[in-house]
Design a protein around this motif. Structure first.
Motif, short mmCIF file in Angstrom:
data_model
loop_
_atom_site.label_atom_id
_atom_site.label_comp_id
_atom_site.label_asym_id
_atom_site.label_seq_id
_atom_site.Cartn_x
_atom_site.Cartn_y
_atom_site.Cartn_z
N ALA A 195 68.84 31.66 53.67
CA ALA A 195 68.38 31.19 52.36
C ALA A 195 66.90 30.85 52.39
CB ALA A 195 69.19 29.99 51.92
N ARG A 196 66.45 30.23 53.48
CA ARG A 196 65.04 29.85 53.57
C ARG A 196 64.15 31.09 53.66
NH1 ARG A 196 63.21 24.63 54.94
NH2 ARG A 196 64.84 23.04 54.81
N LEU A 197 64.59 32.14 54.33
CA LEU A 197 63.81 33.38 54.36
C LEU A 197 63.74 33.99 52.96
CD1 LEU A 197 65.03 34.95 57.72
CD2 LEU A 197 62.67 34.25 57.19
N LEU A 198 64.86 34.00 52.25
CA LEU A 198 64.87 34.50 50.87
C LEU A 198 63.93 33.69 49.98
CD1 LEU A 198 68.67 35.24 50.28
CD2 LEU A 198 66.81 36.93 50.32
N LEU A 219 59.61 28.43 60.03
CA LEU A 219 60.99 28.13 60.42
C LEU A 219 61.07 27.69 61.89
CD1 LEU A 219 62.93 30.90 58.49
CD2 LEU A 219 62.76 28.47 57.93
N LEU A 220 60.23 28.28 62.73
CA LEU A 220 60.20 27.86 64.12
C LEU A 220 59.71 26.41 64.26
CD1 LEU A 220 58.81 31.04 65.92
CD2 LEU A 220 61.04 29.96 66.30
N TRP A 221 58.75 26.03 63.42
CA TRP A 221 58.27 24.65 63.45
C TRP A 221 59.31 23.68 62.88
CZ3 TRP A 221 56.98 20.91 59.68
CH2 TRP A 221 56.30 19.78 60.18
N LEU A 222 60.00 24.10 61.82
CA LEU A 222 61.00 23.25 61.19
C LEU A 222 62.25 23.13 62.06
CD1 LEU A 222 60.72 24.56 57.53
CD2 LEU A 222 60.15 22.25 58.29
N ASN A 223 62.54 24.15 62.84
CA ASN A 223 63.77 24.19 63.63
C ASN A 223 63.43 24.57 65.07
OD1 ASN A 223 66.60 24.00 63.92
ND2 ASN A 223 66.77 26.24 63.79
N PRO A 224 62.74 23.67 65.80
CA PRO A 224 62.26 24.01 67.15
C PRO A 224 63.40 24.22 68.14
CG PRO A 224 61.93 21.67 66.68
CD PRO A 224 62.40 22.30 65.40
N HIS A 257 50.06 26.90 56.91
CA HIS A 257 50.98 26.27 57.84
C HIS A 257 50.39 25.00 58.45
CE1 HIS A 257 54.28 25.73 60.53
NE2 HIS A 257 53.58 26.00 61.62
N ALA A 258 49.14 25.08 58.90
CA ALA A 258 48.50 23.89 59.49
C ALA A 258 48.38 22.78 58.45
CB ALA A 258 47.12 24.27 60.02
N HIS A 259 48.09 23.14 57.21
CA HIS A 259 47.95 22.12 56.17
C HIS A 259 49.30 21.49 55.84
CE1 HIS A 259 45.77 19.95 53.16
NE2 HIS A 259 46.52 20.41 52.18
N THR A 314 58.11 31.52 56.15
CA THR A 314 57.75 32.48 57.19
C THR A 314 58.49 32.14 58.49
OG1 THR A 314 55.88 31.19 58.02
CG2 THR A 314 55.45 32.69 56.16
N GLU A 315 58.51 33.11 59.38
CA GLU A 315 59.12 32.88 60.69
C GLU A 315 58.42 31.73 61.42
OE1 GLU A 315 61.75 34.19 61.94
OE2 GLU A 315 62.12 36.09 60.89
N GLU A 316 57.09 31.67 61.30
CA GLU A 316 56.32 30.60 61.95
C GLU A 316 56.74 29.24 61.42
OE1 GLU A 316 51.62 29.44 62.81
OE2 GLU A 316 52.16 30.54 60.98
#
Length: 266
Positions: free
Chosen positions: A250-253, A261-266, A227-229, A257-259
């Motif tokens: 769809a992204r979960l499928l 998705l939280l960064w992508l969709n704050p 994730h950091a990379h 990861t949840e982490e």
């Protein structure tokens, strides 16, 4: 024939019909190819990659106009834009096969599957365009996907992070919104387009999942925190952030990861 060399040959093909047919043929004959992961295939001298036809005219993405899908012409422009993305996606998959040595055989076979399925998507869309009185090449297009392909040509980790996981994943978000508009329009061509996009969306989840798998595999091999990379690569290569709303299901499928998705969709 050796798979990576053949992928380079098909990447050089300029005619869309011939290229998509060759990619489908490669996929159908996957078991017949040998794979030399140590080889370093070289493009023919003077040949520009990828091979592309004279049309469509390629412009900067800001110079490609949009039209309302409420008109038949506007829907043709929309379908043409998606067909161009799928044509580029054939090239992206073929490029991943020939360009990056030292990967497991399953890496090359995964991207062969992607090339074959993208070729089928392109043909579905091109056939649909023809029923609308148009063809691939009738409208201008841009090369945003291939630009990132070029930028990441020297780093397979960046390629996996920023092409399938970033640019191609945007299709997972955009497709349901496009389908909603087309359903509201409700004309026979719009309804047919929705059905084609159903096929594409289902298979694109698998393509993004392949990118996620190999990105994490590479990070593990290099002992990099994924994730950091990914955040660092996004900044380094100036990769675009996705536009909301994200298609979380769809992204979960596809293996986000949840982490993430939280960064992508704050």
């Amino acid at each position: 024939m050796e798979l990576r060399q053949r992928a380079l040959q098909v990447l050089c093909i300029t005619d869309p019909e011939e290229k998509s047919a060759a990619a489908l043929d490669m996929y159908a004959r996957a078991a017949q190819f040998s794979i030399d992961a140590s080889a370093a295939p070289q493009p023919p001298v003077g040949v520009e990659l990828p091979g592309h036809p004279e049309k469509p005219e390629l412009r900067h993405h800001t110079a490609v106009g949009r039209r309302s899908p409420a008109t038949i012409e506007g829907r043709a422009v929309l379908m043409h834009a998606i067909a161009h993305i799928e044509f580029n996606a054939i090239n992206l998959a073929l490029d991943a096969i020939w360009r990056f040595p030292g990967m497991p055989d399953s890496f090359y076979l995964d991207w062969l599957r992607v090339a074959g399925e993208e070729a089928r998507h392109f043909r579905l869309l091109r056939d649909h365009l023809r029923t609308m009185g148009h063809d691939y090449g009738d409208f201008p297009a841009h090369q945003g996907l291939w630009t990132m392909c070029q930028k990441t040509s020297g780093d397979v980790v960046a390629r996996m992070a920023l092409v399938p996981r970033t640019l191609e994943a945007r299709g997972l978000d955009a497709t349901p919104l496009i389908q909603k508009k087309l359903r509201q329009i409700g004309t026979p061509d719009a309804v047919a387009a929705v059905a084609i996009l159903d096929i594409i969306l289902e298979e694109e989840i698998g393509h993004v999942a392949i990118g996620n798998h190999w990105y994490r595999w590479l990070c593990q091999r290099k002992e990099i925190e994924p994730h950091a990379h990914f955040i660092a690569l996004t900044a380094q290569y100036e990769a675009p952030r996705p536009k909301p709303p994200l298609n979380m299901a769809a992204r979960l499928l596809a293996g986000f990861t949840e982490e993430e998705l939280l960064w992508l969709n704050p």
